[in-house]
Scaffold this motif. Structure first.
Motif, PDB file in Angstrom:
ATOM      1  N   THR A  53       0.827  -1.209   0.000  1.00  0.00           N
ATOM      2  CA  THR A  53       0.000   0.000   0.000  1.00  0.00           C
ATOM      3  C   THR A  53       0.857   1.253   0.000  1.00  0.00           C
ATOM      4  O   THR A  53       0.597   2.205  -0.745  1.00  0.00           O
ATOM      5  CB  THR A  53      -0.928   0.003   1.223  1.00  0.00           C
ATOM      6  OG1 THR A  53      -1.753  -1.177   1.210  1.00  0.00           O
ATOM      7  CG2 THR A  53      -1.815   1.234   1.228  1.00  0.00           C
ATOM      8  N   PHE A  54       1.905   1.258   0.818  1.00  0.00           N
ATOM      9  CA  PHE A  54       2.803   2.407   0.854  1.00  0.00           C
ATOM     10  C   PHE A  54       3.534   2.558  -0.480  1.00  0.00           C
ATOM     11  O   PHE A  54       3.779   3.682  -0.940  1.00  0.00           O
ATOM     12  CB  PHE A  54       3.812   2.261   1.994  1.00  0.00           C
ATOM     13  CG  PHE A  54       3.309   2.758   3.318  1.00  0.00           C
ATOM     14  CD1 PHE A  54       3.442   4.090   3.667  1.00  0.00           C
ATOM     15  CD2 PHE A  54       2.688   1.904   4.210  1.00  0.00           C
ATOM     16  CE1 PHE A  54       2.976   4.571   4.884  1.00  0.00           C
ATOM     17  CE2 PHE A  54       2.212   2.361   5.432  1.00  0.00           C
ATOM     18  CZ  PHE A  54       2.349   3.705   5.769  1.00  0.00           C
ATOM     19  N   PHE A  56       2.363   1.863  -3.295  1.00  0.00           N
ATOM     20  CA  PHE A  56       1.392   2.408  -4.254  1.00  0.00           C
ATOM     21  C   PHE A  56       1.156   3.903  -4.028  1.00  0.00           C
ATOM     22  O   PHE A  56       1.056   4.681  -4.975  1.00  0.00           O
ATOM     23  CB  PHE A  56       0.073   1.646  -4.139  1.00  0.00           C
ATOM     24  CG  PHE A  56      -1.068   2.289  -4.856  1.00  0.00           C
ATOM     25  CD1 PHE A  56      -1.104   2.343  -6.238  1.00  0.00           C
ATOM     26  CD2 PHE A  56      -2.117   2.866  -4.146  1.00  0.00           C
ATOM     27  CE1 PHE A  56      -2.161   2.948  -6.904  1.00  0.00           C
ATOM     28  CE2 PHE A  56      -3.185   3.468  -4.805  1.00  0.00           C
ATOM     29  CZ  PHE A  56      -3.191   3.507  -6.185  1.00  0.00           C
ATOM     30  N   LEU A  57       1.099   4.299  -2.752  1.00  0.00           N
ATOM     31  CA  LEU A  57       0.781   5.687  -2.437  1.00  0.00           C
ATOM     32  C   LEU A  57       1.979   6.615  -2.572  1.00  0.00           C
ATOM     33  O   LEU A  57       1.822   7.795  -2.900  1.00  0.00           O
ATOM     34  CB  LEU A  57       0.224   5.781  -1.007  1.00  0.00           C
ATOM     35  CG  LEU A  57      -1.098   5.047  -0.747  1.00  0.00           C
ATOM     36  CD1 LEU A  57      -1.470   5.143   0.724  1.00  0.00           C
ATOM     37  CD2 LEU A  57      -2.209   5.619  -1.620  1.00  0.00           C
ATOM     38  N   PHE A  58       3.171   6.086  -2.312  1.00  0.00           N
ATOM     39  CA  PHE A  58       4.373   6.916  -2.328  1.00  0.00           C
ATOM     40  C   PHE A  58       5.421   6.293  -3.247  1.00  0.00           C
ATOM     41  O   PHE A  58       5.473   5.071  -3.408  1.00  0.00           O
ATOM     42  CB  PHE A  58       4.954   7.066  -0.907  1.00  0.00           C
ATOM     43  CG  PHE A  58       3.952   7.531   0.106  1.00  0.00           C
ATOM     44  CD1 PHE A  58       3.586   8.862   0.182  1.00  0.00           C
ATOM     45  CD2 PHE A  58       3.361   6.624   0.974  1.00  0.00           C
ATOM     46  CE1 PHE A  58       2.653   9.289   1.125  1.00  0.00           C
ATOM     47  CE2 PHE A  58       2.436   7.033   1.910  1.00  0.00           C
ATOM     48  CZ  PHE A  58       2.080   8.369   1.987  1.00  0.00           C
ATOM     49  N   ARG A 183       1.900  -5.614  -7.260  1.00  0.00           N
ATOM     50  CA  ARG A 183       2.129  -4.819  -6.044  1.00  0.00           C
ATOM     51  C   ARG A 183       2.628  -5.711  -4.908  1.00  0.00           C
ATOM     52  O   ARG A 183       3.559  -5.354  -4.186  1.00  0.00           O
ATOM     53  CB  ARG A 183       0.843  -4.114  -5.625  1.00  0.00           C
ATOM     54  CG  ARG A 183       0.238  -3.200  -6.678  1.00  0.00           C
ATOM     55  CD  ARG A 183      -1.002  -2.496  -6.126  1.00  0.00           C
ATOM     56  NE  ARG A 183      -1.819  -1.949  -7.191  1.00  0.00           N
ATOM     57  CZ  ARG A 183      -1.574  -0.800  -7.793  1.00  0.00           C
ATOM     58  NH1 ARG A 183      -0.540  -0.070  -7.422  1.00  0.00           N
ATOM     59  NH2 ARG A 183      -2.377  -0.348  -8.754  1.00  0.00           N
TER      60      ARG A 183
END
Length: 263
Positions: A53-54, A56-58, A183
């Motif tokens: 998730t991180f 993907f976001l950053f 991912r």
């Protein structure tokens, strides 16, 4: 699998007792293995999902992603060691007898006493007393149901939790638009060169075949094709042999229709 050691094979310990302790020990190892697998899956998949998730976001650099992935493996190994490996190390006959008495308190300390008195180096008291004790313990253990003493529910929480997160993770692989497999793989296997998942796909058309090396003072055109989600702009990042780096904004390629529309 753990079995009762043969340290009392030539002692006074009744064969029925040896068999019961062996069954108890094997059942205990089976549950510990199940708990270890469940706990390892829970920790590994949960932390990997967080890292994915991180990612993907950053925009995480490789060093940060490598370090985070390494920490995930360390925490997973530590969890498995604490919940499974450490308890499995206590597998001698006396330890198993003590754990059986914990699960079946009605035996009091009889099973432990029987094991201790069966050891020729520790035995004391009259032979008749030891014989009576061994017979009484063996008779009690002959009716013991190991599955009742060590039910699956003792480790069900770990197994169900680990299985649940594994099932959720597996189901996400069947959503193509989410690109979850890529991912997850980037977070779980940082050593593999896997590009970041993106709804916008960039394909290098020129030079063909694509190359990272350009002859000195030689002008080379770079043409890319963008598919999927549209992008506001495209930037070419370059690096010279002496370590200098930079970026150049790319312009949309003009087509015949563009000239006709402007005439």
């Amino acid at each position: 699998m753990a079995t009762v050691s043969n340290e009392f094979s030539n002692s006074e310990l009744d064969p029925v007792t040896i068999k019961a302790l062996g069954a108890f020990g094997r059942r205990r190892v089976l549950l510990l293995v199940a708990r270890t697998i469940g706990a390892a899956l829970l920790v590994f998949i949960t932390l990997t999902l967080i890292l994915a998730t991180f990612d993907f976001l950053f925009l995480m650099n490789d060093a940060v992603r490598w370090t985070a992935s390494l920490l995930i493996y360390i925490l997973t190994a530590f969890t498995a060691w604490r919940v499974g490996v450490v308890p499995m190390r206590s597998k001698d006959t006396l330890s198993i007898a003590q754990r059986l008495e914990t699960a079946a308190p009605e035996f009091n300390d009889d099973v432990t006493s029987a094991v201790e008195l069966a050891n020729p180096e520790l035995s004391n008291g009259s032979p008749q007393f030891r014989k009576l004790l061994q017979n009484r313990v063996a008779k009690g253990l002959s009716n013991v149901e190991v599955a009742r003493l060590l039910p699956f529910k003792l480790v069900a929480r770990w197994v169900v939790s680990g299985g649940a997160v594994a099932a959720i993770c597996f189901s996400l692989f069947f959503i193509p638009s989410a690109q979850f497999g890529r991912r997850f793989a980037r977070a779980a296997f940082p050593g593999l060169e896997i590009e970041r998942a993106s709804r916008t796909r960039v394909t290098i058309l020129e030079p063909s075949p694509p190359s990272r090396f350009v002859a000195e003072r030689d002008a080379v055109g770079v043409v890319i094709e963008i598919t999927g989600a549209s992008a506001d702009d495209a930037v070419l990042h370059w690096e010279s042999s002496d370590g200098n780096r930079g970026e150049t904004a790319m312009a949309p390629r003009a087509t015949a229709s563009d000239f006709q529309a402007g005439s």
